[in-house]
Design a protein around this motif. Sequence first.
Motif, short mmCIF file in Angstrom:
data_model
loop_
_atom_site.label_atom_id
_atom_site.label_comp_id
_atom_site.label_asym_id
_atom_site.label_seq_id
_atom_site.Cartn_x
_atom_site.Cartn_y
_atom_site.Cartn_z
N ASP A 90 0.84 -1.20 0.00
CA ASP A 90 0.00 0.00 0.00
C ASP A 90 0.87 1.25 0.00
OD1 ASP A 90 -2.31 1.54 0.08
OD2 ASP A 90 -2.39 1.52 2.27
N ASN A 91 0.46 2.23 -0.78
CA ASN A 91 1.19 3.49 -0.92
C ASN A 91 2.60 3.29 -1.47
OD1 ASN A 91 0.67 6.26 -0.76
ND2 ASN A 91 1.96 6.48 1.04
N TYR A 92 2.77 2.22 -2.26
CA TYR A 92 4.06 1.95 -2.90
C TYR A 92 3.81 1.45 -4.33
CZ TYR A 92 8.87 0.30 -3.55
OH TYR A 92 10.14 0.11 -4.02
N THR A 231 -6.02 -4.59 -0.30
CA THR A 231 -6.21 -6.00 0.04
C THR A 231 -5.30 -6.40 1.21
OG1 THR A 231 -6.43 -8.20 -0.94
CG2 THR A 231 -4.44 -6.98 -1.46
N GLU A 232 -5.71 -7.42 1.94
CA GLU A 232 -4.92 -7.89 3.07
C GLU A 232 -3.72 -8.69 2.57
OE1 GLU A 232 -5.60 -10.23 7.34
OE2 GLU A 232 -7.24 -10.01 5.90
N VAL A 233 -2.57 -8.45 3.17
CA VAL A 233 -1.34 -9.12 2.75
C VAL A 233 -0.64 -9.77 3.94
CG1 VAL A 233 -0.93 -7.64 0.74
CG2 VAL A 233 -0.04 -6.96 2.96
N VAL A 234 0.20 -10.75 3.63
CA VAL A 234 0.98 -11.45 4.65
C VAL A 234 2.41 -11.59 4.15
CG1 VAL A 234 -0.98 -12.74 5.58
CG2 VAL A 234 0.32 -13.69 3.66
N MET A 239 12.05 -10.80 -0.70
CA MET A 239 12.72 -9.50 -0.69
C MET A 239 12.05 -8.51 0.27
SD MET A 239 11.69 -7.69 -4.30
CE MET A 239 12.48 -6.16 -3.82
N ASP A 240 10.74 -8.65 0.45
CA ASP A 240 10.04 -7.77 1.38
C ASP A 240 10.06 -8.33 2.80
OD1 ASP A 240 9.28 -5.87 -0.59
OD2 ASP A 240 7.73 -7.25 -1.28
N ASP A 241 10.08 -9.65 2.93
CA ASP A 241 10.16 -10.27 4.25
C ASP A 241 11.43 -9.83 4.96
OD1 ASP A 241 7.81 -11.55 3.69
OD2 ASP A 241 8.71 -13.52 3.31
N GLY A 244 10.79 -6.78 6.68
CA GLY A 244 9.66 -6.78 7.60
C GLY A 244 8.42 -6.14 7.00
N THR A 245 8.29 -6.23 5.67
CA THR A 245 7.14 -5.63 4.98
C THR A 245 6.30 -6.72 4.33
OG1 THR A 245 8.44 -3.65 4.48
CG2 THR A 245 6.42 -3.97 3.22
N PRO A 246 5.15 -7.10 4.92
CA PRO A 246 4.28 -8.10 4.28
C PRO A 246 3.80 -7.56 2.93
CG PRO A 246 3.65 -7.72 6.57
CD PRO A 246 4.60 -6.63 6.20
N SER A 247 3.79 -8.43 1.90
CA SER A 247 3.38 -7.94 0.58
C SER A 247 2.66 -8.99 -0.26
CB SER A 247 4.60 -7.45 -0.20
OG SER A 247 5.51 -8.52 -0.45
N LYS A 248 2.47 -10.21 0.28
CA LYS A 248 1.82 -11.26 -0.48
C LYS A 248 0.31 -11.26 -0.19
CE LYS A 248 1.73 -16.26 -1.25
NZ LYS A 248 2.33 -17.57 -0.89
#
Length: 319
Positions: A90-92, A231-234, A239-241, A244-248
């Motif tokens: 979000d916002n990216y 949408t909800e992400v986990v 690369m985002d994990d 510490g950025t959930p993105s899936k």
Amino acid sequence: MKGFIKKAAAMFLCAGLLLTASGCGEAKPVGNIGDVELLEGDVYAIISILDYGEITAKLFPEVAPESVKRFTELAERGYYNNKTIHRVIDNYAIQGGSLNDDGTDGEIPDSRYVPLETSDAAYNFYGALCLAANSKGCYSQFYIVDNNTPQDIDKVIETLSSQLADEAIASRLLPEDKKYYEEYLNTLKAIPAEVKEKYASVGGLYQLDKKSNVFGQVIDGFDVLESITATEVVEGNSMDDEKGTPSKPINAIVIESVEIVKIEPEVTETTTTTKKGGKTEKTTEMEIEVETIATTTPPETEPPETTTTTLGTLVSIDR
């Protein structure tokens, strides 16, 4: 929506033909610095997302010819059909089109990569459509910038200049890091005023400029883009994990199709001559068609991987 876009394009073409005939036409702008609108000869993409709707983006073949060619070829043979948007921040940005639907593409021959295409006419403004790059170049993955937060680049320049001038901060930097930040500062200072103004107006990800291929700009479907990013992400994208950025996305976001449309006027003049009362009358009909390039069924790298570096209170920069 497809019908609306095509009708609007046809109406614009009529107006454009009248302007040209009267000698009032102007050269069309290239890229996404100014207002982005559909003109005669333009190509645009309709990205249909299952259960969400359509995102329409104008493409820039003059700015990024190899990127537009690759995206068009893949779309025409249905490569993107049923692929997923595997990365949502979000916002990216939202990102999809990977071969394995998880951000990986397997073993791709070097010859299949599109080289980095940069231009002074296209930037990572809100809604920019880009091919994601890795160390080899770009293959099939695309992303759409979702950051609509105004970006004050001059403020970033001011802050970074102050930090580099602060001996307490500068003394903790390794020589190579100090050189990197100084070069980055010079890059920011070189950004044209009109580009800074647009980032301050519409937002975007200026940190990714010159690191990926901006080859289009969303002109319709921003509501769809916003719905996707909500949408909800986990966790699940490595690369985002690491940051510490959930993105899936918890639930798969499926690309139904990508349709490429070219606004190509076909002018047909039919002259009928009749005699009435000793006078000759001529009537002319002009027909304009919008050619649709259909997609087929499917057969068969991320905004650039970014590392955020923060030293003390030093400004965060994507590298």
